[in-house]
Structure formats: structure tokens, C-alpha cells
Enzyme design. Sequence first.
Site, PDB file in Angstrom:
ATOM      1  N   CYS A 155       0.822  -1.205   0.000  1.00  0.00           N
ATOM      2  CA  CYS A 155       0.000   0.000   0.000  1.00  0.00           C
ATOM      3  C   CYS A 155       0.860   1.261   0.000  1.00  0.00           C
ATOM      4  CB  CYS A 155      -0.921  -0.008   1.218  1.00  0.00           C
ATOM      5  SG  CYS A 155      -2.025   1.428   1.319  1.00  0.00           S
ATOM      6  N   CYS A 175      -6.152  -3.259   7.267  1.00  0.00           N
ATOM      7  CA  CYS A 175      -7.234  -2.289   7.431  1.00  0.00           C
ATOM      8  C   CYS A 175      -8.506  -2.659   6.690  1.00  0.00           C
ATOM      9  CB  CYS A 175      -6.755  -0.898   7.011  1.00  0.00           C
ATOM     10  SG  CYS A 175      -6.370  -0.732   5.245  1.00  0.00           S
TER      11      CYS A 175
END
Length: 360
Positions: free
Chosen positions: A107, A204
Site C-alpha cells: 500500500c 485495514c
Amino acid sequence: METGFEYPELKELTAGRKVAMAVSGGADSLLSLVLLKESGADIVAVHGCFLGRKKAEAAVSGLEKTCTKLDVPLHVFDLTAEFDRLVVEPFVQEYLKGNTPNPCALCNPEIKFGVLNNAAREFGTELLGTGHYVRIAEDARYGRVLARGADMGKDQSYFLSLVPRDFVLNAIFPLGRHSKDQTYAELEKRGMEIPLPSESQEICFVPNDDYRQFLIDRKVKLPGPGNAILSDGSKVGKHKGLWRYTQGQRRGLGIAWKAPLYVLDKDMKNNLLIVGTRDELDAQGCVADSFNFLVGFDSWPETVFIQTRYRQRSKPARAAQVGSSIKFDFIEPHSRPTPGQIVAVYTEEGAVLGGGIIRE
């Protein structure tokens, strides 16, 4: 942690250059924003939404109040499609290949330092600020490098080892010399309310950190059950689908044996789960590809220090280039690395030499 590195002040780093501070709504990026503002930097706050409307609304609402209080412009970008394409889908595909991916490490180069940073450039920014506990430091041999944060318990350099050098060296990490405890204390001292006060979960976008249920809900074709065997080929039980297991796993195997068994490897071609005892878990080395060099390989020291998991003490190894891959030979006992995870490479002093994805 004493490293012998120098760390220029924020005012010097930002002089004459506009900064985009990536804010998530959490404590770390909030204090980083505050410190940059206090340094007199020309700054804008940028926030990427990709975790669903409810969480986005809570974060943006809190960030708008915070940025108004600090007199900092806030720009919000919907990165849902990019996040799914660049992070979530590769995560799924790695599991289907039998690997155990690390989406957080992916990410950073793809989203925070990639798409979000590029979006911020339209506002004239040259530097990206983040709340990572890492430092840009001055090394006598390599010059400016990414280095471990001063708080070894929170150091996040492992997760930035895949970020390209040009992006890293155009970043600012205001918390590099701080501890996590100091972060909360400094925010409280300033009367700053944290928009999203809870710590983020391990992955997440995976509810309750249950990646198995996440993959099922994704409605992809998942490999079915098969045999579990010892390293000598003896059958000892069944597995429920290789995607459900990771190297080193002990719990949840459901195999009765005279000694505790651990996952040693996965044979995707023959749909076999290979298990063994604790003394079979240590490995002699590993191979990584998709390597990101923060320091050119020819300049690496003879002995490097590698980390194959986030919560792990780095250990010495020797590295060799084999085609497009890097082969590491461990100098001391090392638990079996997990294919799909990240190997971060350091000098003994804590400078980051690079990072790659473990393949075998």
C-alpha cells in the site's frame, strides 16, 4: 537508539518547498501535521478514502475540524477503485498462489507514495509527509538514506522498504525521533482531538482481521481440501484448502500426531500441505524478487541484516544476486520465512538498503 546519523530540523527540510501531509485521522499523522505547521512549513493536508463510506465520513469530518483549527487546507481524494486494483486484488491473487501477502508494505508505494502523492502534486507540492516512525538520515558511506526510527518498538521502516528511493528521499517523517508515548502526550499538551482515536487493525480492509472469511466473501474460486504429509511423504491427515494456512503455523491444523506439527511448506501443484516438527522450521536462507534497491546492490556490505517479519529482530545474512532475484544465506538460525511476505535489508547501524518479496 544511537546510530551516528544526523537528522536535520523540519524547518531546514521544508525551506522553500511545499509539503503534502498525508493524514489518516489517527494520532501519528495528526502530530506530524501539527509539527510541520509549527515549523512554518508551507503545507496542505491530503486524505485518501478507500475503506468505505462510514469510516470515510468519520475521518473527513474530524479532519475538517482539525485542519480548520490549524489553518491548513485539506484535500480529500476517493481512492476506492485504485486501492482495490493495486492493493486488494493483488492480496487475493497472492493467496490463490499459496503465498501470504503483506498488503501494508504494498500500500505504501502504490497508494500513499504513489496515487495519493501524485494527486497532491496538482497543488504544487514537492514533498510528502507521513506519520511513519522512520527517519531520513545522513550515512557516512551512503549519503541520505531511509533509517530506522528512534523508537525500536514502533519502527516502521520494514513497511517502507518497497517504496522507491526517489519517493523516500522526497518524504518527511516528523516522528522519526519520537516515541509513541510522546505522540499522545504532545497532542494532549496542544489540546488536539484525534479524529479516529483507535489504533488501526492489522489489515485495514479485512474485517476483524479474518482474511479467510474475507476471501470467501470476495467470491473467488478457492482451492479445495487435500492431503497433509510429512517431509518424507508420509500422509498424516487432511487440509481444508492451502489458502487457509501459512508457513510456521501450528494452531488449527487439526492433525493428531506424537509431537506438535507446524506448516513447513505448500505444494500448490499437487495440493499438498507439508508439515513437520519444530526442529524442521529453521531455514538456511531465502530468495526474494521484485526487489526495491534503496542503495545499489554493489554497495551493500558483505554482511547485511535482514528482517522477514515486522515483529522480528533483524539477523545477519550474506546476499548474492541470482538473475533478477536476491538470495540470502543466513549466518545464524532463522525461522522459516513466509513466501509473499517482505524481506527488508539493513546495515548494522539501521540504514535500509532495500526490500523485496520472499518467494522461496
